[in-house]
Design an enzyme around this catalytic site. Structure first.
Site, short mmCIF file in Angstrom:
data_model
loop_
_atom_site.label_atom_id
_atom_site.label_comp_id
_atom_site.label_asym_id
_atom_site.label_seq_id
_atom_site.Cartn_x
_atom_site.Cartn_y
_atom_site.Cartn_z
N CYS A 25 -44.81 -59.06 92.10
CA CYS A 25 -45.23 -58.61 93.58
C CYS A 25 -46.34 -58.86 93.99
CB CYS A 25 -45.02 -57.06 93.73
SG CYS A 25 -43.45 -56.34 92.86
N ARG A 50 -45.73 -64.75 94.81
CA ARG A 50 -45.87 -63.80 93.62
C ARG A 50 -44.58 -63.03 93.74
NH1 ARG A 50 -51.52 -62.52 92.58
NH2 ARG A 50 -50.76 -60.70 91.60
N TRP A 121 -40.86 -58.83 93.84
CA TRP A 121 -40.10 -59.58 92.77
C TRP A 121 -39.46 -58.38 91.87
CZ3 TRP A 121 -39.74 -59.87 87.24
CH2 TRP A 121 -39.27 -61.08 86.89
N ASN A 147 -47.91 -52.80 92.95
CA ASN A 147 -47.64 -54.08 92.00
C ASN A 147 -47.90 -53.39 90.54
OD1 ASN A 147 -47.65 -56.10 90.61
ND2 ASN A 147 -49.57 -57.25 91.54
N GLY A 148 -46.88 -53.34 89.67
CA GLY A 148 -47.13 -53.02 88.15
C GLY A 148 -45.77 -52.25 87.93
N GLU A 533 -43.50 -79.46 77.93
CA GLU A 533 -43.64 -79.18 79.60
C GLU A 533 -42.57 -79.83 80.43
OE1 GLU A 533 -45.38 -77.08 80.91
OE2 GLU A 533 -45.78 -77.87 82.88
N LYS A 537 -40.47 -77.65 83.11
CA LYS A 537 -40.47 -77.92 84.35
C LYS A 537 -39.42 -78.24 85.06
CE LYS A 537 -43.66 -77.16 85.34
NZ LYS A 537 -44.67 -76.37 84.81
N GLU A 540 -37.12 -74.92 85.00
CA GLU A 540 -37.67 -73.70 85.86
C GLU A 540 -37.37 -74.18 87.32
OE1 GLU A 540 -41.55 -72.46 85.55
OE2 GLU A 540 -42.40 -74.47 85.64
N HIS A 556 -32.87 -83.00 63.12
CA HIS A 556 -32.62 -81.70 62.29
C HIS A 556 -31.89 -80.90 62.85
CE1 HIS A 556 -35.27 -82.85 59.02
NE2 HIS A 556 -35.97 -83.63 59.95
N LYS A 657 -45.32 -66.24 90.20
CA LYS A 657 -46.37 -66.75 90.01
C LYS A 657 -47.30 -66.12 88.83
CE LYS A 657 -48.74 -70.56 90.29
NZ LYS A 657 -48.52 -71.90 89.65
C1 F6R Z 1 -44.30 -72.40 84.42
C2 F6R Z 1 -45.46 -71.45 84.74
C3 F6R Z 1 -45.47 -70.31 83.90
C4 F6R Z 1 -47.24 -70.02 83.50
C5 F6R Z 1 -47.12 -68.77 82.73
C6 F6R Z 1 -48.42 -68.31 82.24
O1 F6R Z 1 -44.64 -73.49 85.31
O2 F6R Z 1 -45.94 -71.42 85.78
O3 F6R Z 1 -44.85 -70.60 82.71
O4 F6R Z 1 -47.42 -71.02 83.02
O5 F6R Z 1 -46.55 -67.62 83.39
O6 F6R Z 1 -49.34 -68.18 83.66
P1 F6R Z 1 -50.95 -68.10 83.51
O7 F6R Z 1 -51.07 -69.59 83.31
O8 F6R Z 1 -51.25 -67.61 85.01
O9 F6R Z 1 -51.26 -67.16 82.65
#
Ligand code: F6R
Length: 662
Positions: A25, A50, A121, A147-148, A533, A537, A540, A556, A657
């Site tokens: 949120c 967020r 969220w 938020n929490g 990675e 990407k 997600e 394996h 985010k």
């Molecule tokens: C993927 C992504 C998430 C963040 C993870 C950690 O694209 O953005 O996997 O990397 O939630 O977030 P931070 O870096 O803010 O601790």
């Protein structure tokens, strides 16, 4: 049903309202002279990354504020029987995007210059109008955004229901509104004191905004675990989860610490106190962020903008830090601690998601260059698995947002054991940046796209600088090779520019593969974390299943998946020490009918060109720097495929985010 339970078992286990929840949120609140609704909705639009399930505003409306319009269906007066009270709370909330809320606010009559707002969220209850914030007390006079997570949700709910309170939503936030009301009613106390006392009963994390119709010139914010920043303008205040919602009104900000409460009183300024009521002084700082940085400009999505910004991001990250002529690396924050770091028996790096992948690259770099043992941990596991920690350990947190709850908890644990803690964060003033003993900022600028791209490359760039700095500190910098490495690092922004010139090729390639339902990503050595990675990407943002593996691990298990429908992305630079082994892995895929997309360097290799469906070339560089180049085509491919599949690239489903609660 028991046989089918594996297909879905949420409601059989527990009703949604009692399930453990995460809550990411965004909060924004305003007190000033302008119309609050416009400012709040604009702020929510900035915070939408967020959480984007639903959004709402609550505005204090005094009699002089109210216009003559009829109330719309969506917009309710929360205090219809205000018994002649001067002010009431007007609420407008909507499931869905902030754009829906913006329309609803335009069509309604939410007038007033003090209010709170929220973008959600959803976890505690589905994303409906009813569960959207703000939530109000039973008399409609107190409104709360949160938020929490209220961890003692079940106990509080039972208690409040026992006292006769009726729940109007499935959320934990509503309980806070009732609690404040309950405390205030019983003891006839001012809102500030009631909030303080109510919060003593709340276990868990909160970033909170509270308003009350009976005290229409007061705005209260409080935090424990979830971030809050106070923007201080001319005769106006904006309280928000992050700086992007403040910057349009003011650059002067103060970051609330955990356990802080701020009381803003119209005409009398603001006061920060602890949750125990002790007055506190907090530094006022100037925001470095610019408005342009949080706007999409000519780009279709923030993610594409952020991918394309990477050359400048790397320049900014190295600016003033790296001097390849003199062989100097200046990481000011670390300077007083360097001796302790090189003397450490080990460095433990904790992170989540993409930041964890950057941490893994960091392990390879620090062990290869500085020869200090490194362990990389998922912060969520580290915090709970009772790890063996010594005072001499150095624990590094890598986090774009600097607010990730698990990473923050890993740091708290390390501090308890007396370890030196180091933060590698992007968000200036974030909790991890403030809680760690020292650190290095990424200077990547705000990252708005939910999928992390530019922060990842900046994290790796910082890892490179740290590895080289530790090498230098150990006295191993006298060789020409050291300066060559620095030079190669400094040359990277231009090389990234060159990779970005391959956009068209990646676009065409993405068109071919956009309908695939599974992808495998393989890499070795420094490029293994890039494989992880690349897969993350893609899944997600395009919702295509993808797995990243060390190339040798394919035999394996994952090799069983390969057939003509399985594109396999192999990061296979030809001047890599493992090049021949990677070629063998490619052969193994081809022998099973798989299609190979190779990410290679500029070394000519006709064999590779002939065998692979696509080869994307990146410039040659030092082996340890390759991840900074090989990841770019993978970011672009994920972006294009997701866009072609009409996915919401910047706000992928179910993600947010900043994961501020575990
Ligand atoms: C993927 C992504 C998430 C963040 C993870 C950690 O694209 O953005 O996997 O990397 O939630 O977030 P931070 O870096 O803010 O601790």
């Amino acid at each position: 049903l028991q046989r089918l339970e594996y297909r879905g078992y949420d409601s059989a286990v527990a009703p949604p309202s009692t399930r453990a929840a995460k809550n990411m949120c965004g909060i924004v609140a305003y007190c000033g002279n302008a119309q609050a609704a416009d400012i709040l909705v604009a702020g929510l639009q900035r915070l939408e990354y967020r959480g984007y399930d639903s959004a709402g505003v609550a505005i204090i409306q005094k009699s002089e504020d109210s216009g003559g319009k009829q109330e719309s269906k969506r917009q309710k007066s929360a205090a219809p029987k205000a018994d002649g009270a001067e002010a009431k709370i007007k609420i407008c909330k909507q499931a869905g995007k902030v754009a829906n809320l913006a329309k609803a606010c335009e069509n309604s009559d939410v007038k007033g210059t003090l209010g709170i707002a929220h973008t959600r969220w959803a976890t505690h209850g589905p994303p409906t109008d009813r569960n959207s914030h703000p939530h109000v007390s039973c008399d409609g006079k107190i409104a709360v955004v949160h938020n929490g997570i209220v961890e003692n949700f079940a106990a509080l709910k039972t208690k409040l229901e026992g006292l006769g309170y009726k729940m109007a939503s499935d959320t934990d936030t509503e309980l806070i509104a009732h609690l404040i009301y309950d405390v205030r009613k019983k003891k006839a106390m001012p809102l500030e004191e009631a909030v303080r006392q109510a919060l003593t009963q709340v276990h868990g994390a909160f970033g909170l905004g509270v308003v009350c119709a009976d005290e229409p010139d007061i705005l209260i914010g409080a935090r424990r675990g979830s971030p809050l920043i106070l923007g201080i303008g001319d005769d106006e205040y904006v309280l928000a989860s992050d700086a992007s919602a403040v910057i349009e009104r003011t650059r002067r900000v103060t970051y609330l610490n955990d356990g802080d409460m701020v009381v803003i009183t119209r005409g009398a300024g603001y006061q920060i106190k602890s949750l125990d009521g002790v007055k506190l002084i907090r530094e006022v700082q100037e925001l470095e962020m610019s408005l342009q940085e949080i706007q999409k400009g000519e780009f279709k999505h923030f993610m594409l903008k952020e991918i394309c910004e990477q050359p400048e991001v790397l320049e900014n990250c190295m600016r003033g830090r790296l001097n390849h002529d003199t062989g100097d690396i200046n990481l000011g924050g670390l300077t007083p601690y360097l001796q302790r770091i090189i003397a450490a028996p080990r460095i433990i790096i904790c992170a989540c998601g993409t930041s964890w992948h950057a941490a893994l690259t960091g392990e390879y770099m620090i062990e290869n260059l500085a020869k200090i043992p490194v362990e990389v941990e998922y912060a969520s596991e580290f915090r709970y698995r009772n790890p063996v920690l010594y005072k001499s350990d150095v624990v590094v947190a890598v986090s774009q947002s600097g607010e990730t709850a698990d990473t923050l908890a890993a740091i708290s644990l390390a501090k308890k054991h007396g370890c030196l803690t180091v933060g590698i964060c992007n968000t200036v003033g974030s909790t991890i940046a403030r809680e760690t003993d020292c650190g290095v900022y990424l200077h990547a600028g705000p990252e708005i796209g939910v999928a992390s791209t530019k922060a990842f490359t900046a994290q790796i760039c910082v890892m490179c600088m740290i590895a080289l700095k530790l090498l230098k500190e150990k006295g191993d910098d006298s060789t020409a090779d050291f300066k060559k490495k620095l030079k190669a690092l400094a040359a990277l922004p231009d090389k990234v520019r060159k990779v970005l010139e391959e956009k068209e090729k990646v676009l065409n390639m993405s068109r071919v593969f956009r309908y695939a339902s599974n992808f495998l990503y393989l890499g070795r050595g420094f490029n293994f974390p890039v494989a992880l990675e690349g897969a993350l990407k893609l899944k997600e943002i395009s919702y295509i299943h993808a797995e990243g593996y060390p190339a040798a691990e394919m035999k394996h298990g994952p090799i069983a998946l390969i057939d003509q429908f399985m594109p396999v992305v192999v990061i296979a630079p030809c001047n890599d020490p493992n090049a021949e082994k990677l070629q063998s892995n490619i052969e193994e895929v081809l022998a099973r009918g798989g299609s190979v997309i190779a990410i290679s360097d500029e070394t000519k290799n006709e064999d590779l060109e002939r065998k692979c469906e696509y080869v994307v070339h990146v410039p040659n560089t030092e082996e340890f720097l390759m991840p900074l180049l090989t990841v770019i085509p993978l970011q672009l491919m994920s972006y294009y495929i997701a866009d072609m599949r009409q996915c919401n690239v910047d706000q992928p489903r179910n993600l947010a985010k900043s994961v501020t609660v575990e």
